[in-house]
Scaffold this motif. Structure first.
Motif, PDB file in Angstrom:
ATOM      1  N   ARG A 188      32.794  37.966  32.837  1.00  0.00           N
ATOM      2  CA  ARG A 188      33.567  38.318  31.644  1.00  0.00           C
ATOM      3  C   ARG A 188      34.965  38.712  32.108  1.00  0.00           C
ATOM      4  O   ARG A 188      35.111  39.652  32.907  1.00  0.00           O
ATOM      5  CB  ARG A 188      32.910  39.492  30.924  1.00  0.00           C
ATOM      6  N   ILE A 189      35.955  37.974  31.637  1.00  0.00           N
ATOM      7  CA  ILE A 189      37.323  38.217  32.111  1.00  0.00           C
ATOM      8  C   ILE A 189      38.224  38.593  30.938  1.00  0.00           C
ATOM      9  O   ILE A 189      38.267  37.890  29.924  1.00  0.00           O
ATOM     10  CB  ILE A 189      37.862  36.969  32.852  1.00  0.00           C
ATOM     11  N   VAL A 190      38.909  39.709  31.080  1.00  0.00           N
ATOM     12  CA  VAL A 190      39.865  40.156  30.057  1.00  0.00           C
ATOM     13  C   VAL A 190      41.269  39.963  30.621  1.00  0.00           C
ATOM     14  O   VAL A 190      41.558  40.377  31.755  1.00  0.00           O
ATOM     15  CB  VAL A 190      39.624  41.645  29.698  1.00  0.00           C
ATOM     16  N   ILE A 191      42.108  39.299  29.836  1.00  0.00           N
ATOM     17  CA  ILE A 191      43.488  39.021  30.262  1.00  0.00           C
ATOM     18  C   ILE A 191      44.427  39.545  29.176  1.00  0.00           C
ATOM     19  O   ILE A 191      44.140  39.373  27.984  1.00  0.00           O
ATOM     20  CB  ILE A 191      43.673  37.497  30.453  1.00  0.00           C
ATOM     21  N   THR A 192      45.526  40.180  29.570  1.00  0.00           N
ATOM     22  CA  THR A 192      46.520  40.586  28.573  1.00  0.00           C
ATOM     23  C   THR A 192      47.759  39.710  28.730  1.00  0.00           C
ATOM     24  O   THR A 192      48.061  39.238  29.831  1.00  0.00           O
ATOM     25  CB  THR A 192      46.921  42.061  28.719  1.00  0.00           C
ATOM     26  N   ASP A 263      33.923  47.080  30.394  1.00  0.00           N
ATOM     27  CA  ASP A 263      32.732  46.541  31.059  1.00  0.00           C
ATOM     28  C   ASP A 263      33.001  45.137  31.627  1.00  0.00           C
ATOM     29  O   ASP A 263      32.123  44.525  32.219  1.00  0.00           O
ATOM     30  CB  ASP A 263      31.546  46.483  30.075  1.00  0.00           C
ATOM     31  N   ALA A 264      34.229  44.637  31.456  1.00  0.00           N
ATOM     32  CA  ALA A 264      34.562  43.291  31.976  1.00  0.00           C
ATOM     33  C   ALA A 264      34.439  43.262  33.494  1.00  0.00           C
ATOM     34  O   ALA A 264      34.605  44.283  34.157  1.00  0.00           O
ATOM     35  CB  ALA A 264      35.979  42.924  31.560  1.00  0.00           C
ATOM     36  N   ASP A 265      34.125  42.090  34.034  1.00  0.00           N
ATOM     37  CA  ASP A 265      34.042  41.956  35.494  1.00  0.00           C
ATOM     38  C   ASP A 265      35.427  41.910  36.130  1.00  0.00           C
ATOM     39  O   ASP A 265      35.637  42.381  37.244  1.00  0.00           O
ATOM     40  CB  ASP A 265      33.289  40.664  35.854  1.00  0.00           C
ATOM     41  N   VAL A 266      36.354  41.263  35.399  1.00  0.00           N
ATOM     42  CA  VAL A 266      37.713  41.120  35.924  1.00  0.00           C
ATOM     43  C   VAL A 266      38.686  41.449  34.788  1.00  0.00           C
ATOM     44  O   VAL A 266      38.501  40.980  33.664  1.00  0.00           O
ATOM     45  CB  VAL A 266      37.973  39.661  36.408  1.00  0.00           C
ATOM     46  N   VAL A 267      39.695  42.275  35.080  1.00  0.00           N
ATOM     47  CA  VAL A 267      40.761  42.525  34.089  1.00  0.00           C
ATOM     48  C   VAL A 267      42.081  42.130  34.744  1.00  0.00           C
ATOM     49  O   VAL A 267      42.368  42.547  35.878  1.00  0.00           O
ATOM     50  CB  VAL A 267      40.820  44.011  33.660  1.00  0.00           C
ATOM     51  N   ILE A 268      42.840  41.292  34.052  1.00  0.00           N
ATOM     52  CA  ILE A 268      44.145  40.879  34.584  1.00  0.00           C
ATOM     53  C   ILE A 268      45.231  41.335  33.614  1.00  0.00           C
ATOM     54  O   ILE A 268      45.328  40.849  32.491  1.00  0.00           O
ATOM     55  CB  ILE A 268      44.205  39.350  34.785  1.00  0.00           C
ATOM     56  N   MET A 269      46.025  42.294  34.061  1.00  0.00           N
ATOM     57  CA  MET A 269      47.073  42.857  33.202  1.00  0.00           C
ATOM     58  C   MET A 269      48.373  42.087  33.399  1.00  0.00           C
ATOM     59  O   MET A 269      49.301  42.543  34.062  1.00  0.00           O
ATOM     60  CB  MET A 269      47.275  44.341  33.540  1.00  0.00           C
ATOM     61  N   ALA A 270      48.423  40.878  32.767  1.00  0.00           N
ATOM     62  CA  ALA A 270      49.640  40.060  32.893  1.00  0.00           C
ATOM     63  C   ALA A 270      50.690  40.465  31.864  1.00  0.00           C
ATOM     64  O   ALA A 270      51.836  40.036  31.942  1.00  0.00           O
ATOM     65  CB  ALA A 270      49.283  38.585  32.718  1.00  0.00           C
ATOM     66  N   ALA A 271      50.312  41.305  30.894  1.00  0.00           N
ATOM     67  CA  ALA A 271      51.264  41.693  29.832  1.00  0.00           C
ATOM     68  C   ALA A 271      52.374  42.565  30.402  1.00  0.00           C
ATOM     69  O   ALA A 271      52.176  43.296  31.368  1.00  0.00           O
ATOM     70  CB  ALA A 271      50.527  42.455  28.739  1.00  0.00           C
ATOM     71  N   ALA A 272      53.537  42.458  29.762  1.00  0.00           N
ATOM     72  CA  ALA A 272      54.640  43.362  30.081  1.00  0.00           C
ATOM     73  C   ALA A 272      54.550  44.516  29.078  1.00  0.00           C
ATOM     74  O   ALA A 272      55.016  44.410  27.947  1.00  0.00           O
ATOM     75  CB  ALA A 272      55.965  42.629  29.977  1.00  0.00           C
ATOM     76  N   VAL A 273      53.877  45.569  29.518  1.00  0.00           N
ATOM     77  CA  VAL A 273      53.632  46.713  28.624  1.00  0.00           C
ATOM     78  C   VAL A 273      54.859  47.619  28.661  1.00  0.00           C
ATOM     79  O   VAL A 273      55.366  47.946  29.741  1.00  0.00           O
ATOM     80  CB  VAL A 273      52.388  47.501  29.099  1.00  0.00           C
ATOM     81  N   ALA A 274      55.317  48.041  27.468  1.00  0.00           N
ATOM     82  CA  ALA A 274      56.505  48.915  27.416  1.00  0.00           C
ATOM     83  C   ALA A 274      56.216  50.215  28.156  1.00  0.00           C
ATOM     84  O   ALA A 274      55.119  50.758  28.085  1.00  0.00           O
ATOM     85  CB  ALA A 274      56.842  49.223  25.962  1.00  0.00           C
ATOM     86  N   ASP A 275      57.221  50.694  28.881  1.00  0.00           N
ATOM     87  CA  ASP A 275      57.076  51.976  29.569  1.00  0.00           C
ATOM     88  C   ASP A 275      57.510  53.131  28.676  1.00  0.00           C
ATOM     89  O   ASP A 275      57.124  54.275  28.907  1.00  0.00           O
ATOM     90  CB  ASP A 275      57.923  51.966  30.847  1.00  0.00           C
ATOM     91  N   PHE A 276      58.360  52.821  27.662  1.00  0.00           N
ATOM     92  CA  PHE A 276      58.877  53.869  26.767  1.00  0.00           C
ATOM     93  C   PHE A 276      58.747  53.392  25.328  1.00  0.00           C
ATOM     94  O   PHE A 276      58.834  52.199  25.051  1.00  0.00           O
ATOM     95  CB  PHE A 276      60.363  54.133  27.051  1.00  0.00           C
TER      96      PHE A 276
END
Ligand code: CTP
Length: 405
Positions: A188-192, A263-276
């Motif tokens: 199960r892979i979660v990607i942002t 609970d995902a096996d792999v999480v890939i945080m490709a999103a550019a999440v705002a810092d502020f």
């Protein structure tokens, strides 16, 4: 390179109103470098002319067990195929295949092959929901046949319902998945993907230049390699076939969506999440008439990749991204350590053709042991596959992750 390049694909077409879509499937397969050998059932010829498929496939259409010089065309086709596809597949084709009946060239080829088989049913809703049809589908699935479920939409005769043939791009994505090594199967892979948008007021936002292309390419690659994929996204792009899409806008919404799936096996945080983000945005539009220029006060968003990294189970793989403009590798290594990641994908977004909005990227993958691997400039899908190669390697070397297929 796509798993389709150089592959021999037998494309069976049976008699349904959706037979015309097989032409688009053939064209897409040929464009991806595959060799398409078409077979039409007798019924299919009532819906589309064989001349069209003759012209667009890689060889001439065959319809019967008797029109080749070879006395055994079905075994030739079945043995040499890398994949046999039926699109559209009628209720009758499903029944014949389930019973291993070989009345015509297509059904004979289906039982004469050891290659993966992809069946794309299309029929009226009543027929699709019929217990016998569902039973045939269940048995075929059980035997490892790839079934591409029909979709809701317009059907023949003006009816609307479930039973419409899957879109050609969905069919092609499933063929690619059937042909792949399936090295991500069972995961199960979660990607942002995309840049988050933080409200200033109901109309205005603070955002960044991310377009989500790398995240979407990752989702496409993960599906092609057999994973069960969820894409949490801020952007409105055509979704990759077979992938669950969760739409979010702000960093807080993305955090909630990701943290609901730890609970995902792999999480890939490709999103550019705002810092502020702006503190307490008003619920009405800030008007310029009569007022002074507003001051926007910012507060920090929560860095939930830190939570993911430090809270991860030993069987999980957490991947971060680091978009940098200077000291790329040092900054990326610092983030990997601070956030306790398994690997981080660093890119210099100021380099030509790299990073935000481009169709290409060039990255360095940094591993927890300090080693790194440079992936040269290439299409984002190629970069995505290199990232998954690294994920597979890391999981194989980790004593705590279950053996991958
Ligand atoms: N990230 C996150 N939550 C945040 C900010 C970032 O999960 N609030 C994730 C991003 O998705 C990315 C990684 O953390 O995978 C690195 O993000 P980046 O903005 O490059 O780094 P920061 O840690 O925010 O550091 P800096 O802004 O100093 O570069």
């Amino acid at each position: 390179m796509s798993a389709l390049a150089g592959k021999r694909i037998v494309l069976g077409v049976t008699g349904g109103i959706a037979a015309y879509k097989a032409i688009e499937v053939s064209r897409r397969l040929v464009d991806a470098g595959a060799h398409v050998a078409p077979i039409m059932s007798e019924g299919a010829e009532k819906f589309v002319g064989r001349v069209t498929l003759d012209a667009l496939a890689s060889e001439k259409v065959q319809t019967s067990l008797w029109d080749e010089t070879s006395p055994i065309p079905h075994t030739r086709l079945g043995q040499t195929a890398d994949c046999v596809v039926v699109a559209p597949a009628t209720a009758r084709l499903l029944a014949d295949f389930r019973m291993a009946r070989s009345d015509d060239l297509l059904t004979a080829t289906l039982i004469a092959t050891r290659a993966p088989v992809v069946i794309c049913p299309a029929m009226h809703t009543e027929m699709w929901e019929n217990a016998g049809v569902q039973d045939n589908i269940a048995v075929l699935r059980e035997r490892g046949i790839h079934i591409v479920d029909p979709e809701p939409g317009r059907l023949a005769g003006g009816d609307v319902g479930f039973g419409r043939l899957a879109a050609p791009r969905t069919i092609v994505a499933n063929i690619e998945r059937a042909l792949s090594d399936a090295d991500l199967a069972g995961l199960r892979i979660v990607i942002t993907a995309g840049g988050t948008r933080e409200a200033i007021d109901p109309v205005r936002v603070i955002s960044n230049r991310s377009t989500g292309k790398q995240g979407y390419a990752l989702a496409e690659a993960a599906f092609a390699r057999g994973a069960d994929v969820t894409l949490i996204t801020t952007v409105d792009r055509e979704p990759p076939p077979g992938v669950e899409i969760v739409d979010v806008e702000s960093a807080a919404e993305m955090q909630e969506a990701v943290m609901a799936r730890t609970d995902a096996d792999v999480v890939i945080m490709a999103a550019a999440v705002a810092d502020f983000r702006p503190i307490d945005p008003p619920d009405h539009k800030i008007k310029k008439t009569g007022g002074a220029v507003p001051e926007i006060h910012l507060e920090k968003t929560h860095d939930f990749l830190v939570d993911l990294g430090h809270g991860k189970a030993t069987s999980q793989t957490i991947v971060g991204f680091a978009a940098e403009t200077e000291n790329v590798l040092d900054n990326a290594r610092g983030k990997l350590e601070r956030k306790n990641l398994d690997l981080i994908v660093a890119n210099d977004v100021s380099a030509p053709d790299t990073g935000f909005a481009h169709d290409t990227n060039a990255v360095t993958i940094v591993f927890a042991d300090g080693s790194s691997e440079a992936v040269p400039l290439g299409p984002k899908r190629v970069i995505a596959d290199a990232i998954f190669d690294a994920v597979v390697r890391v999981r194989k070397n980790s004593p705590s992750t279950p053996e991958l297929t």
